[in-house]
Design a protein around this motif. Structure first.
Motif, PDB file in Angstrom:
ATOM      1  N   GLN A  33      17.066  -1.445  46.581  1.00  0.00           N
ATOM      2  CA  GLN A  33      18.362  -1.509  47.262  1.00  0.00           C
ATOM      3  C   GLN A  33      19.489  -1.444  46.230  1.00  0.00           C
ATOM      4  N   PHE A  34      20.640  -0.973  46.661  1.00  0.00           N
ATOM      5  CA  PHE A  34      21.795  -0.867  45.778  1.00  0.00           C
ATOM      6  C   PHE A  34      23.067  -0.991  46.610  1.00  0.00           C
ATOM      7  N   ARG A  35      24.150  -1.248  45.937  1.00  0.00           N
ATOM      8  CA  ARG A  35      25.460  -1.312  46.609  1.00  0.00           C
ATOM      9  C   ARG A  35      26.246  -0.050  46.280  1.00  0.00           C
ATOM     10  N   ASP A  36      26.753   0.569  47.332  1.00  0.00           N
ATOM     11  CA  ASP A  36      27.529   1.788  47.127  1.00  0.00           C
ATOM     12  C   ASP A  36      28.931   1.435  46.634  1.00  0.00           C
ATOM     13  N   ASN A  64      31.606   1.179  47.992  1.00  0.00           N
ATOM     14  CA  ASN A  64      32.349   0.327  48.925  1.00  0.00           C
ATOM     15  C   ASN A  64      31.742  -1.069  49.050  1.00  0.00           C
ATOM     16  N   GLY A  65      30.701  -1.318  48.251  1.00  0.00           N
ATOM     17  CA  GLY A  65      30.091  -2.639  48.279  1.00  0.00           C
ATOM     18  C   GLY A  65      29.070  -2.826  49.384  1.00  0.00           C
ATOM     19  N   ILE A  66      28.729  -1.773  50.105  1.00  0.00           N
ATOM     20  CA  ILE A  66      27.745  -1.868  51.189  1.00  0.00           C
ATOM     21  C   ILE A  66      26.338  -1.777  50.623  1.00  0.00           C
ATOM     22  N   LEU A  67      25.465  -2.692  51.038  1.00  0.00           N
ATOM     23  CA  LEU A  67      24.084  -2.715  50.568  1.00  0.00           C
ATOM     24  C   LEU A  67      23.285  -1.603  51.252  1.00  0.00           C
ATOM     25  N   ARG A  68      22.710  -0.734  50.454  1.00  0.00           N
ATOM     26  CA  ARG A  68      21.930   0.378  50.988  1.00  0.00           C
ATOM     27  C   ARG A  68      20.539   0.411  50.342  1.00  0.00           C
ATOM     28  N   THR A  69      19.627   1.151  50.993  1.00  0.00           N
ATOM     29  CA  THR A  69      18.259   1.283  50.500  1.00  0.00           C
ATOM     30  C   THR A  69      18.003   2.719  50.068  1.00  0.00           C
TER      31      THR A  69
END
Length: 423
Positions: free
Chosen positions: A35-38, A40-45
């Motif tokens: 997982q990582f944060r884009d 914009n700070g949104i947690l993505r997989t």
């Protein structure tokens, strides 16, 4: 530098599972995508499923590179694993096409291909990220340089016990699904040790010394080598966690090629059950030429670990087994050697120990149960007792004999289990 990109599942082995024509790429599935944060700070997989060729799969940079201060060496990858893969490649190819002992001809040496396959499988079990963690817990050592040296010292750790197993080669020729590749391809299954249990988490894999532990290894998309402890094949009603007779690992062992069972044609559900076990025992990555094969849990009636063995998924046909099995060897100089079926030598405790009544009874009972479950057609044939039979189906009389043996010999406490298998 060359040899720094280390494939812990060799490219030559991976390529065996790719189509011979068209696009030669895997559907490569990450079972635990990061997982990582884009921005914009949104947690993505990260994307879990990729389309990659063998060169990009099952590898880590510098996995086998040893480092001493500022000095780096790739000798282990170049020379040690290079030789293991060279010999193992020929052995895997041979056994993927093996049908009977008559396949040996000309200059092809049974000893050479047998030892090469065992050595390759034993090292393959160690060389993966999961295997290295297991080795680290085994020797209580975390230094990578030391682990890589220990692989060389312990490379034959599994070979004696695997030699004394019942060998069977099963086929997926007639099924739509074929075998997948995982990041830990030498897989073990013990129906009593669930993947999430404390033992499996701590020791990585069930111990191959346990009666009920099967070892299996895909030789190709359509051929699976399955190794079963003889003690389990003779008595699958006992404790699967109990150690097999003579569980000592570093010792000489004898193998009889005429005992190898071949000819078993797997059903569609069985291929998916085997793929499911491999997926659950993988560390992080699995791959297949067809995306559907990556999700075998969708094609099986139950994913309960023990229920996968309700119809003896990985068991050889016990009707090809017999009691006894002592091997005697004579040499030109007059010297001789002897081994019983569990590898005991004449001077060792347990050599030619008179079979306990329960082992003979359970084998006969198991032969009968197997005959009742699967009918008179054998699920494997070998070259014992005068050679391979012209057909794989028992006569009506012989089939009735086996059915009677179950009634006569099945332990009373297992009647309920027998009835449950009939449903």
């Amino acid at each position: 530098m060359k040899y720094k990109e280390n494939h812990y599942v060799p490219c030559w082995y991976q390529e065996r599972f790719l189509p011979t024509t068209g696009e030669r790429k895997f559907r490569y599935l990450d079972l635990a995508p990061e997982q990582f944060r884009d921005p914009n700070g949104i947690l993505r997989t990260k994307t879990a499923l990729r389309r990659w060729g063998a060169a990009s799969c099952f590898k880590e940079t510098d996995l086998y590179t040893t480092k001493y201060g500022q000095y780096e060496s790739t000798d282990i990858e170049q020379f040690f694993f290079g030789k293991v893969d060279e010999d193992g490649r020929q052995a895997v190819e041979f056994f993927s096409q093996y049908n009977s002992f008559n396949d040996f001809s000309g200059e092809l040496s049974p000893d050479k291909v047998f030892n090469a396959l065992l050595n390759y499988m034993s090292i393959q079990k160690f060389r993966t990220p999961k295997g290295l963690r297991y080795l680290s817990s085994l020797i209580r050592q975390t230094d990578k340089n030391r682990l890589l040296l220990e692989i060389q010292r312990l490379q034959n750790l599994h070979c004696a016990l695997w030699t004394e197993c019942v060998w069977s080669i099963a086929s997926a020729d007639d099924t739509e699904a074929k075998f997948i590749v995982t990041d830990h391809p030498v897989t073990v299954y013990n129906r009593e040790i669930f993947p999430g249990s404390d033992y499996a988490r701590t020791h990585t894999d069930p111990d191959i010394r346990m009666n009920g532990t099967h070892t299996f290894f895909p030789l190709s998309p359509t051929r699976m080598l399955i190794l079963t402890n003889l003690s389990w094949a003779r008595n699958p009603y006992g404790g699967g966690k109990k150690l097999r007779p003579n569980p000592r690992m570093f010792r000489t062992a004898m193998f009889n090629f005429t005992d190898i069972q071949t000819g078993r044609q797997l059903e569609e559900v069985e291929v998916n059950q085997i793929n499911f076990i491999m997926k659950r025992r993988a560390h992080r990555y699995i791959a297949a030429a067809n995306e559907e094969w990556l999700y075998p849990e969708r094609k099986i009636p139950s994913d309960h670990w023990r229920k996968l063995d309700d119809r003896y998924l990985l068991m050889p046909d016990p009707r090809c087994l017999h009691l006894g099995g002592e091997i005697l060897i004579g040499y030109d100089n007059g010297r001789s050697e002897a081994y019983d079926e569990y590898g005991h030598r004449p001077w060792q405790k347990g050599y030619r120990k008179k079979l306990k009544g329960d082992e003979s009874r359970t084998l006969y009972a198991f032969q009968g149960e197997f005959a009742r479950l699967f009918g008179p057609r054998r699920r494997g044939m070998n070259d014992n007792f005068g050679g391979r039979k012209p057909n794989d189906t028992d006569s009506a009389e012989f089939h009735r004999y086996h059915l009677d043996q179950e009634k006569k010999n099945l332990p009373a406490g297992l009647k309920q289990r027998r009835d449950a298998r009939s449903v």
